[in-house]
Motif scaffolding. Structure first.
Motif, PDB file in Angstrom:
ATOM      1  N   VAL A   1      82.384  -8.255 -52.262  1.00 58.01           N
ATOM      2  CA  VAL A   1      81.203  -8.966 -51.726  1.00 58.01           C
ATOM      3  C   VAL A   1      80.815  -8.365 -50.375  1.00 58.01           C
ATOM      4  O   VAL A   1      79.627  -8.154 -50.089  1.00 58.01           O
ATOM      5  N   ASP A   2      81.822  -8.044 -49.555  1.00 57.02           N
ATOM      6  CA  ASP A   2      81.541  -7.408 -48.248  1.00 57.02           C
ATOM      7  C   ASP A   2      80.782  -6.095 -48.464  1.00 57.02           C
ATOM      8  O   ASP A   2      79.841  -5.784 -47.727  1.00 57.02           O
ATOM      9  N   ASP A   3      81.166  -5.350 -49.479  1.00 55.15           N
ATOM     10  CA  ASP A   3      80.497  -4.075 -49.747  1.00 55.15           C
ATOM     11  C   ASP A   3      79.070  -4.293 -50.274  1.00 55.15           C
ATOM     12  O   ASP A   3      78.175  -3.493 -49.987  1.00 55.15           O
ATOM     13  N   ALA A   4      78.886  -5.380 -51.039  1.00 55.62           N
ATOM     14  CA  ALA A   4      77.522  -5.705 -51.498  1.00 55.62           C
ATOM     15  C   ALA A   4      76.647  -6.086 -50.309  1.00 55.62           C
ATOM     16  O   ALA A   4      75.445  -5.786 -50.277  1.00 55.62           O
ATOM     17  N   LEU A   5      77.263  -6.732 -49.314  1.00 53.51           N
ATOM     18  CA  LEU A   5      76.511  -7.183 -48.130  1.00 53.51           C
ATOM     19  C   LEU A   5      76.095  -6.025 -47.220  1.00 53.51           C
ATOM     20  O   LEU A   5      75.381  -6.237 -46.246  1.00 53.51           O
ATOM     21  N   ASP A   6      76.541  -4.831 -47.556  1.00 52.03           N
ATOM     22  CA  ASP A   6      76.197  -3.670 -46.726  1.00 52.03           C
ATOM     23  C   ASP A   6      74.686  -3.464 -46.628  1.00 52.03           C
ATOM     24  O   ASP A   6      74.199  -2.895 -45.652  1.00 52.03           O
ATOM     25  N   ILE A   7      73.949  -3.929 -47.656  1.00 48.22           N
ATOM     26  CA  ILE A   7      72.491  -3.734 -47.581  1.00 48.22           C
ATOM     27  C   ILE A   7      71.766  -5.035 -47.226  1.00 48.22           C
ATOM     28  O   ILE A   7      70.544  -5.109 -47.297  1.00 48.22           O
ATOM     29  N   ALA A   8      72.529  -6.061 -46.832  1.00 51.16           N
ATOM     30  CA  ALA A   8      71.888  -7.309 -46.382  1.00 51.16           C
ATOM     31  C   ALA A   8      71.252  -7.050 -45.014  1.00 51.16           C
ATOM     32  O   ALA A   8      71.693  -6.156 -44.287  1.00 51.16           O
ATOM     33  N   PRO A   9      70.228  -7.842 -44.655  1.00 55.96           N
ATOM     34  CA  PRO A   9      69.604  -7.643 -43.340  1.00 55.96           C
ATOM     35  C   PRO A   9      70.629  -7.794 -42.220  1.00 55.96           C
ATOM     36  O   PRO A   9      71.513  -8.652 -42.305  1.00 55.96           O
ATOM     37  N   SER A  10      70.518  -6.948 -41.189  1.00 63.70           N
ATOM     38  CA  SER A  10      71.545  -6.965 -40.134  1.00 63.70           C
ATOM     39  C   SER A  10      71.557  -8.298 -39.391  1.00 63.70           C
ATOM     40  O   SER A  10      72.587  -8.677 -38.843  1.00 63.70           O
ATOM     41  N   LYS A  11      70.421  -9.022 -39.405  1.00 62.01           N
ATOM     42  CA  LYS A  11      70.424 -10.326 -38.719  1.00 62.01           C
ATOM     43  C   LYS A  11      71.388 -11.311 -39.426  1.00 62.01           C
ATOM     44  O   LYS A  11      71.886 -12.254 -38.821  1.00 62.01           O
TER      45      LYS A  11
ATOM     46  N   THR B   1      74.281 -10.283 -41.097  1.00 62.13           N
ATOM     47  CA  THR B   1      75.678  -9.825 -41.090  1.00 62.13           C
ATOM     48  C   THR B   1      76.191  -9.462 -39.692  1.00 62.13           C
ATOM     49  O   THR B   1      77.397  -9.354 -39.499  1.00 62.13           O
ATOM     50  N   GLY B   2      75.275  -9.249 -38.752  1.00 70.73           N
ATOM     51  CA  GLY B   2      75.698  -8.870 -37.398  1.00 70.73           C
ATOM     52  C   GLY B   2      76.094  -7.407 -37.288  1.00 70.73           C
ATOM     53  O   GLY B   2      76.659  -6.996 -36.279  1.00 70.73           O
ATOM     54  N   LYS B   3      75.857  -6.644 -38.339  1.00 70.82           N
ATOM     55  CA  LYS B   3      76.111  -5.194 -38.260  1.00 70.82           C
ATOM     56  C   LYS B   3      74.957  -4.465 -38.953  1.00 70.82           C
ATOM     57  O   LYS B   3      74.295  -5.041 -39.827  1.00 70.82           O
ATOM     58  N   PRO B   4      74.715  -3.202 -38.581  1.00 69.82           N
ATOM     59  CA  PRO B   4      73.554  -2.513 -39.143  1.00 69.82           C
ATOM     60  C   PRO B   4      73.640  -2.374 -40.669  1.00 69.82           C
ATOM     61  O   PRO B   4      74.734  -2.148 -41.200  1.00 69.82           O
ATOM     62  N   SER B   5      72.492  -2.510 -41.354  1.00 69.69           N
ATOM     63  CA  SER B   5      72.457  -2.312 -42.814  1.00 69.69           C
ATOM     64  C   SER B   5      72.731  -0.857 -43.134  1.00 69.69           C
ATOM     65  O   SER B   5      72.361   0.033 -42.360  1.00 69.69           O
ATOM     66  N   GLY B   6      73.368  -0.629 -44.273  1.00 73.04           N
ATOM     67  CA  GLY B   6      73.563   0.756 -44.737  1.00 73.04           C
ATOM     68  C   GLY B   6      74.712   1.474 -44.052  1.00 73.04           C
ATOM     69  O   GLY B   6      74.796   2.701 -44.106  1.00 73.04           O
ATOM     70  N   GLY B   7      75.603   0.715 -43.447  1.00 72.65           N
ATOM     71  CA  GLY B   7      76.742   1.326 -42.733  1.00 72.65           C
ATOM     72  C   GLY B   7      77.577   2.217 -43.648  1.00 72.65           C
ATOM     73  O   GLY B   7      77.967   3.322 -43.251  1.00 72.65           O
ATOM     74  N   ASP B   8      77.810   1.765 -44.883  1.00 73.39           N
ATOM     75  CA  ASP B   8      78.670   2.546 -45.787  1.00 73.39           C
ATOM     76  C   ASP B   8      78.031   3.892 -46.150  1.00 73.39           C
ATOM     77  O   ASP B   8      78.729   4.897 -46.304  1.00 73.39           O
ATOM     78  N   LEU B   9      76.708   3.865 -46.278  1.00 71.14           N
ATOM     79  CA  LEU B   9      75.975   5.097 -46.598  1.00 71.14           C
ATOM     80  C   LEU B   9      76.096   6.084 -45.434  1.00 71.14           C
ATOM     81  O   LEU B   9      76.377   7.271 -45.629  1.00 71.14           O
ATOM     82  N   ARG B  10      75.919   5.559 -44.221  1.00 70.06           N
ATOM     83  CA  ARG B  10      76.037   6.428 -43.026  1.00 70.06           C
ATOM     84  C   ARG B  10      77.459   6.936 -42.862  1.00 70.06           C
ATOM     85  O   ARG B  10      77.684   8.077 -42.491  1.00 70.06           O
ATOM     86  N   GLU B  11      78.434   6.036 -43.145  1.00 70.85           N
ATOM     87  CA  GLU B  11      79.848   6.422 -42.950  1.00 70.85           C
ATOM     88  C   GLU B  11      80.398   7.203 -44.139  1.00 70.85           C
ATOM     89  O   GLU B  11      81.570   7.552 -44.143  1.00 70.85           O
ATOM     90  N   ARG B  12      79.582   7.421 -45.152  1.00 73.15           N
ATOM     91  CA  ARG B  12      79.950   8.179 -46.366  1.00 73.15           C
ATOM     92  C   ARG B  12      81.047   7.494 -47.170  1.00 73.15           C
ATOM     93  O   ARG B  12      81.887   8.134 -47.768  1.00 73.15           O
TER      94      ARG B  12
ATOM     95  N   ILE C   1      68.151   1.930 -49.133  1.00 71.25           N
ATOM     96  CA  ILE C   1      68.453   0.497 -49.021  1.00 71.25           C
ATOM     97  C   ILE C   1      67.352  -0.332 -49.699  1.00 71.25           C
ATOM     98  O   ILE C   1      67.626  -1.278 -50.434  1.00 71.25           O
ATOM     99  N   ARG C   2      66.077   0.068 -49.459  1.00 69.08           N
ATOM    100  CA  ARG C   2      64.957  -0.680 -50.035  1.00 69.08           C
ATOM    101  C   ARG C   2      65.039  -0.664 -51.562  1.00 69.08           C
ATOM    102  O   ARG C   2      64.946  -1.702 -52.212  1.00 69.08           O
ATOM    103  N   VAL C   3      65.293   0.524 -52.118  1.00 68.50           N
ATOM    104  CA  VAL C   3      65.361   0.629 -53.592  1.00 68.50           C
ATOM    105  C   VAL C   3      66.567  -0.154 -54.123  1.00 68.50           C
ATOM    106  O   VAL C   3      66.470  -0.861 -55.139  1.00 68.50           O
ATOM    107  N   MET C   4      67.691  -0.056 -53.421  1.00 72.11           N
ATOM    108  CA  MET C   4      68.880  -0.806 -53.859  1.00 72.11           C
ATOM    109  C   MET C   4      68.573  -2.304 -53.918  1.00 72.11           C
ATOM    110  O   MET C   4      68.945  -2.994 -54.864  1.00 72.11           O
ATOM    111  N   ARG C   5      67.868  -2.792 -52.877  1.00 73.36           N
ATOM    112  CA  ARG C   5      67.512  -4.226 -52.856  1.00 73.36           C
ATOM    113  C   ARG C   5      66.568  -4.559 -53.996  1.00 73.36           C
ATOM    114  O   ARG C   5      66.759  -5.541 -54.711  1.00 73.36           O
ATOM    115  N   GLU C   6      65.510  -3.714 -54.165  1.00 76.28           N
ATOM    116  CA  GLU C   6      64.505  -3.968 -55.215  1.00 76.28           C
ATOM    117  C   GLU C   6      65.159  -4.024 -56.592  1.00 76.28           C
ATOM    118  O   GLU C   6      64.797  -4.832 -57.436  1.00 76.28           O
TER     119      GLU C   6
END
Ligand code: FPP
Ligand code: MG
Length: 258
Positions: free
Chosen positions: A167-177, A179-190, A229-234
């Protein structure tokens, strides 16, 4: 934090009729491990915020953050050692080791978009689930539960922990407001998670090849990350990822019915 692990520990002790101070020491020790791990993790991930506040290493330097986390681990080991039970001490040490090894494995797989689901599960079982496992297992054991019950408590914690990280990994694309952390962190961190695997499945072979390359190199632009992120959400890929937690939640529930 939510103090989920100490809560689980205290409830698990009470479930087996035990409210001994040792349970609280175990609960606090496990929370110390849990608090130390994101302090270290934020350094490894170069993350500057968590839960909307500055990460410790950005305030106190990475050196102090890492060593401060080590102090917490040492305190935790001392609290557990004072209980004076070999099984508890060994399982606790194993949980700390499994957490760190999970992170090492994750590091070794960075940039590999072809990571198998089995290897992904292996990583999250180590880095996240083991801590929840001992939070449930050790209080049950200290409370005098039977061997079968201790195993069921451990299985409950482990499966819950796996579900939690999915669930935490699914939340990676949730709005940062949220989760308190930037969206797409896993993508940036590879970091390869099911979100990325599902996204790859929506692409043509040529597009998938390009994405796999960029993921390996870590060469996405911010605009590309936002577009992914947008496409993943859509496409509802976060929902699809969350659904992967369901069999683990079912197994966790089943363990409780023993
Ligand atoms: C969060 O994962 C990270 C963990 C659950 C484990 C971190 C463990 C270490 C850094 C090893 C050191 C070990 C100990 C015991 C202190 P994530 O980065 O996917 O999640 P995030 O989005 O919350 O950062
Ligand atoms: Mg992280």
């Amino acid at each position: 934090g939510k103090r989920l692990r100490p809560l689980l520990a205290v409830y698990m002790g009470r479930l087996f009729g035990c409210d001994h101070p040792d349970i609280y020491d175990m609960a606090a020790a496990i929370e110390f491990v849990h608090v130390a791990s994101p302090i270290h993790d934020n350094v490894l991930d170069n993350a500057t915020t968590r839960r909307g506040i500055l990460a410790a290493h950005t305030v106190y330097t990475p050196t102090v953050a890492i060593l401060g986390g080590d102090v917490m681990l040492a305190h935790a080991a001392g609290m557990v050692a004072r209980i004076g039970d070999k099984f508890i001490s060994m399982q606790f040490a194993e949980a700390v080791a499994k957490t760190a090894v999970g992170e090492i494995n994750e590091f070794n797989y960075l940039g590999d978009a072809n990571l198998s689901y089995e290897n992904y599960l292996d990583v999250i079982t180590g880095k996240t689930a083991w801590c929840l496992k001992v939070a449930c297992e050790l209080p049950a054991y200290r409370a005098g539960a039977s061997e079968e019950q201790v195993k069921a408590a451990a299985a409950f914690g482990l499966e819950l922990g796996i579900a939690f990280q999915i669930v935490d990994d699914a939340l990676d694309i949730a709005p940062s407001k949220d989760t308190g952390k930037p969206s797409g962190g896993d993508l940036r961190e590879r970091k390869c998670t099911p979100l990325i695997k599902f996204y790859l499945e929506t692409l043509s072979d040529a597009e998938a090849k390009t994405l796999t390359e960029k993921f390996r190199e870590g060469s996405f632009t911010e605009a590309e990350i936002e577009s992914v992120i947008r496409v993943m959400r859509e496409k509802g890929l976060d929902r699809k990822t969350r659904d992967l937690a369901n069999p683990h939640l079912e197994r966790a529930k089943k363990a409780l019915t023993l």
